[in-house]
Design a protein around this motif. Structure first.
Motif, short mmCIF file in Angstrom:
data_model
loop_
_atom_site.label_atom_id
_atom_site.label_comp_id
_atom_site.label_asym_id
_atom_site.label_seq_id
_atom_site.Cartn_x
_atom_site.Cartn_y
_atom_site.Cartn_z
N SER A 41 -47.01 -76.63 43.10
CA SER A 41 -46.03 -75.60 42.72
C SER A 41 -44.93 -76.21 41.86
CB SER A 41 -45.44 -74.95 43.97
OG SER A 41 -46.43 -74.30 44.71
N THR A 51 -48.23 -67.39 36.47
CA THR A 51 -48.00 -68.14 37.70
C THR A 51 -48.57 -67.40 38.91
OG1 THR A 51 -45.88 -67.13 38.32
CG2 THR A 51 -45.84 -68.89 36.66
N LEU A 56 -44.43 -74.48 33.36
CA LEU A 56 -43.96 -73.18 32.89
C LEU A 56 -42.71 -73.34 32.03
CD1 LEU A 56 -45.07 -70.34 33.42
CD2 LEU A 56 -43.31 -70.05 35.14
N GLU A 100 -46.36 -76.74 38.53
CA GLU A 100 -46.55 -75.46 37.84
C GLU A 100 -45.25 -74.96 37.24
OE1 GLU A 100 -48.40 -71.02 38.76
OE2 GLU A 100 -48.25 -72.51 40.35
N THR A 133 -40.49 -64.67 39.62
CA THR A 133 -39.99 -65.75 38.76
C THR A 133 -38.64 -65.33 38.18
OG1 THR A 133 -42.26 -66.25 38.17
CG2 THR A 133 -40.55 -67.24 36.83
#
Length: 997
Positions: free
Chosen positions: A64, A97, A71, A67, A102
């Motif tokens: 995570s 995602t 991003l 990620e 987000t």
């Protein structure tokens, strides 16, 4: 007899009752031990389950975190201005995602989530840490937009090197409940994600887990952990130590185990309810009780049965004993040798001794036994090891009560055959003394040569496979990462040249020059993209070289076209010179050669400060390889340089100098590694010399096959006097050497004033020059200023040429106005110079034909072709281009439409079909196959139709972005005649039309 029988019967009853009592006592002992075993087993299960979940959660948090960083990196690459950040962009961002939601927080705390909500996060931990440049994870029980528990992963958002915000990805309470939910023996248990102070950050969904705020609240001084105080428990949390303790909650009590995540300052606690343990123990005890009942009943039945069947039972026991003995002796066949070793008396005795020579008796002193086998071990190291491990002291020390056996593996050499055999020996304790020390052992030896050889072979195969997989993975990673560096350079050139063209839309010559350079950079970019898509090369790790004809001047000019915008942006000085280039027409891989040049010169530009100098010198060296030329390319700069230690590792992958002046320069550290690999493929060499603060010089030497150039008649240029003016003497001398090589008589001066004076003096002596070559940028009087004065001295028909390493389009209009006739780019290659001189001084040399002129000069009037293309923009471009040749072009939007149009048209109506491949309804391969099948009377849906023999011979040309060798082969296999790759090249289009029409 009756009294004796009764007495015997009573005796048997007493024995049976005693046996029953023993069984009952054994049952209670079994129950106690079984309960203890189940408790210990469940504790180990809890610990193992928690450890597995800890690793899983640790990997999940790492993934995570990666990620959210990826991003942020993706978002940064698309961000042109901070003002572009909006809820729409956040929604787009969130679609990539797996997070529940987000957000992006900007300066001042303004926060937007992917649903368009806005709030202020200035007081939130992730905002404060993110704006400070930190990345991490935190928990909150009052999220900004939803007011619930959330686990938030955050990372800073950069723009132009500054932190302009924080990007967060969050998992809400429901997601964490699903993620942490665990079942043990089909019963859900509680899992808690804890902070180091024991507070609960997230939990699974159970009836009472929502009420637990701190793990210490569950603490209960039960019997299994009475030696653990609550203070010890809290201290373990703070120190990140794993601990097990008893707990009591609303749903009962049990055991809990806490373990720290390996890479994060969080802990995982999992509970094991006592109800599970109690249930398991109850079921086991019930089974034991049932067993006791059955045994009691069986004993009552057996009592009568034994009275009648005593003799038969005895016979049966004897038979079973014989059977067991047979099994034991059969098992002994698996072993070569058995020996009993008496450690107390230092003796041995063989029970089985296959393969032992008469040199060793069946029994004797143990030290002789040891000496005999030590002399047969294969090597000294193994003999020394076994010498120690066979001593009575070693055996007694290591074969403790907790150790069931000792295990040895060794190799023996057969004294007769010399063959090496693997043996596996085991020592099992037979007797111990009062202190528990072993006094007698059983030695068993088994030949495991076949098993060991297979094991070694499998191990070697696995190692080879691992190395191969690692090499392939490394090759793929290196190649893909290097592409980001290589693609960025021509893309920057395209964007810069596009901007320049848009500013000079009213200047056709300037726009034409920009478009030419854009085409050059685009082709280089297309070549790089083709390499990225060629996955076979990446998987094999072999980035092979192509062999094609190319001209060295074009490759160098292409390099300068790509690099000049970057050089101008940093206000650097560019120096380019050539020396003794005799062969300009070569065979090799121009794309790979340009990749080397762009990497090296790109680094020179990046690491050279404003006002510095970047130089390129090209020289042809004597070649020792027949049919090949040896070329030396020297790249120099006045940049920051490298330390001696870093120079030694500059070609290693991912290596970058640890210097504050370069740490902020973009790059992967793979460029030089790729350069060395490509140079090695070319059988060349690369050398680097550098000194901190004084710059760097890379020297690349490669061999390239020579090809015959066009023989040119240089007779009209022989003996003509030419004046060269350049403030750099080496550049002036180099230009004169090239002029001498084509038969002209050159001389040079080192300033604009000297050039004017030399021309004036030559005119006065009536021995004037036939052409003047002036460097554009000279100190004092520039080339254009000198040209203005020279044009006042000489006639209008004397050529004046500007020589420059820069983009002269900005001053071209001014130069033409003062009388400049032509421009030549540095470096001054022979072919370019001959072309310009013959164009200015003779009437033989024709100007190169542009792509537009190639189209206009090609007349295919009277021919009709069918263009099959599903992309409307691509179709419109192709229709315009083909229309310029006089062709009549019809358009079909997919393969099925093309087949129908051909079937509906009269035979001979169409002369050629251009066929795209990737299309809806019917792709190009299917359409081509259907066209050829129509010649035999088979329709596109398999139905019978009237045969169309003309469709069996009509040329079908693939026009597609599928440009690899297997794509060409597949097109040919379905009946296509030729293959053209996108984007469409004008020369190839005209050539194809001439071939098939």
């Amino acid at each position: 007899m009756t009294g004796t029988d009764n007495k015997a019967r009573r005796g048997r009853i007493v024995v049976i009752l005693a046996a029953l009592a023993v069984v009952i006592a054994a049952f209670f002992l079994f129950t106690s031990m079984n309960n203890e075993r189940i408790s210990e087993q469940n504790a180990k299960y809890l610990q193992g389950s928690t450890e597995q979940s800890t690793r899983r959660i640790n990997e999940w948090m790492t993934d995570s975190q990666t990620e959210i960083k990826l991003l942020a990196s993706m978002y940064e690459s698309t961000l042109n201005d901070v003002s572009e950040i909006s809820s729409d962009s956040i929604t787009t961002l969130a679609s990539y995602t797996k997070f529940d939601y987000t957000t992006i927080s900007l300066e001042g705390g303004r926060t937007i989530d992917n649903t368009g909500q806005e709030d202020n996060a200035a007081d939130r931990e992730y905002y404060v840490r993110g704006m400070a440049g930190e990345s991490g994870v935190c928990a909150t029980d009052n999220s900004l937009f939803y007011g619930d528990l959330s686990i938030i992963f955050y990372t800073p958002l950069y723009f132009n090197g500054d932190v302009v915000g924080v990007i967060c990805g969050a998992y809400r309470e429901k997601s964490m409940e699903d993620f942490l939910r665990t079942y043990i023996f089909d019963e859900q248990t509680n899992s808690y994600l804890l902070n180091r102070d024991g507070t609960v950050a997230a939990h699974s969904s159970t009836s009472y887990s929502n009420h637990v705020k701190n793990a210490a609240d569950l603490y209960f001084e039960g019997s299994s952990s009475s030696d653990i105080s609550q203070a010890d428990l809290e201290a373990s949390f703070q120190e990140g130590q794993s601990i097990m303790f008893d707990y009591r909650g609303e749903s009962g009590s049990g055991a809990a185990y806490v373990m720290k995540l390996p890479d994060y300052d969080w802990m995982l606690m999992r509970t094991f309810p006592s109800s599970i343990t109690d249930g398991m123990q109850a079921r086991a005890n019930a089974a034991g009780l049932l067993l006791v009942a059955l045994v009691g009943a069986a004993l009552a039945l057996v009592a009568g049965y034994l009275l009648v069947q005593a003799v038969r039972q005895r016979r049966k026991l004897i038979s079973e004993s014989e059977h067991v003995t047979s099994i034991v002796y059969s098992s002994l066949a698996l072993f070569q040798r058995f020996a009993v070793i008496d450690l107390a008396n230092n003796t041995y005795e063989y029970l089985k001794d296959e393969g032992i020579n008469d040199d060793l008796p069946r029994s004797g002193e143990y030290h002789m036994f040891r000496y005999y086998w030590q002399t047969r071990f294969c090597d000294d190291n193994e003999a020394a090891r076994m010498k120690e491990e066979l001593t009575p002291e070693f055996i007694s020390e290591h074969l403790t009560e907790d150790v069931a056996y000792l295990h040895f593996e060794y190799r023996l050499k057969d004294q007769e055959t010399g063959e090496t055999r693997w043996n596996q020996a085991s020592m099992l304790p037979l007797q111990r003394d009062a202190a528990g020390r072993v006094t007698s052992v059983l030695l068993s030896v088994q030949d495991v040569t076949d098993v060991k050889e297979r094991e070694i072979a499998n191990h070697n195969a696995l190692e080879d496979a691992f190395r191969e997989a690692e090499r392939a993975s490394r090759a793929k990673t290196d190649f893909l990462n290097s592409m980001s560096h290589d693609i960025r350079t021509p893309m920057n050139s395209i964007m810069g040249l596009t901007a320049i063209a848009s500013m000079y839309v009213d200047d056709p010559e300037r726009v034409k020059d920009c478009l030419t350079k854009i085409t050059t950079s685009s082709r280089h970019l297309l070549g790089l993209i083709n390499e990225v898509l060629d996955m076979a090369k990446i998987e094999s790790g072999n980035l092979g070289l192509s062999e094609e004809d190319f001209d060295l001047p074009e490759t160098v000019e292409s390099l300068l076209s790509i690099m000049t915008p970057q050089i101008n942006d940093k206000k650097l000085n560019l120096k380019v010179e050539i020396a003794d280039i005799r062969h300009e027409h070569v065979v090799g891989d121009p794309m790979r050669l340009q990749q080397v040049f762009v990497n090296i010169m790109g680094n020179s530009v990046k690491f050279t400060p404003e006002g510095g100098t970047v130089s390129l010198r090209i020289k042809e060296l004597p070649s020792h390889v027949k049919g090949s030329g040896c070329y030396e390319f020297t790249f120099s700069d006045t940049g920051c340089g490298m330390s001696e230690d870093f120079v030694k590792t500059v070609f290693e992958p991912f290596t970058r100098a640890n210097d504050s002046r370069v740490t902020k320069v973009e790059g992967t550290g793979l460029g030089m590694s790729i350069v060395r690999s490509v140079v090695n493929l070319m059988n060349g060499t690369i050398d680097v010399k550098s000194k901190l603060g004084e710059g760097t010089t890379f020297t690349v030497t490669v061999y390239m096959k020579l090809r015959d150039g066009d023989d040119q008649d240089l007779t009209p240029l022989e003996g003509l006097r030419v004046l060269v003016a350049d403030d750099e003497e080496t550049a002036a001398e180099s230009a004169c050497e090239v002029l001498k090589a084509i038969g002209m008589e050159p001389s040079y001066v080192l300033s604009g004033d000297d050039a004017v004076a030399a021309v004036r003096d030559a005119e006065q002596r009536d021995c004037g020059y036939v052409a003047i070559i002036l460097d554009w940028k000279m100190p004092g009087k520039s080339g254009i200023e000198a040209a203005r004065e020279i044009r006042e001295i000489v006639s209008d028909d004397m050529p004046i040429i500007i020589l420059s390493a820069y983009d002269w389009t900005a001053v071209e209009q001014e130069a033409r106005a003062v009388g400049v006739d032509a421009f030549i780019a540095k470096p001054l290659f022979r072919s370019r110079l001959v072309h310009v001189m013959k164009g200015l001084l003779t009437t033989e040399e024709a100007e190169p034909v542009s792509e537009y002129e190639v189209l206009k000069q090609s007349d295919f009037s009277g021919h009709r072709v069918l263009l099959t293309e599903d992309n409307s923009i691509a179709a419109a471009i192709a229709l315009d281009i083909m229309g310029m040749t006089g062709l009549e072009v019809d358009h079909a939007e997919n393969g099925r439409a093309a087949v129908d149009m051909l079937l509906d048209a009269e035979p001979g109506y169409y002369d050629l079909v251009f066929m795209d491949i990737q299309m809806p309804v019917m792709n190009g391969y299917e359409a081509a196959a259907a066209i050829r099948a129509a010649a035999e009377g088979k329709g596109p849906d398999g139905e019978a139709i009237d045969p169309r023999p003309d469709l069996g011979t009509i040329p079908v040309v693939a026009l597609t972005a599928d440009a690899f060798a297997d794509d060409v082969a597949r097109a040919r296999a379905v009946g296509m005649n030729a293959h053209m790759s996108k984007p469409m090249e004008i020369e190839l289009l005209v050539k194809t039309l001439k071939e098939w029409l």
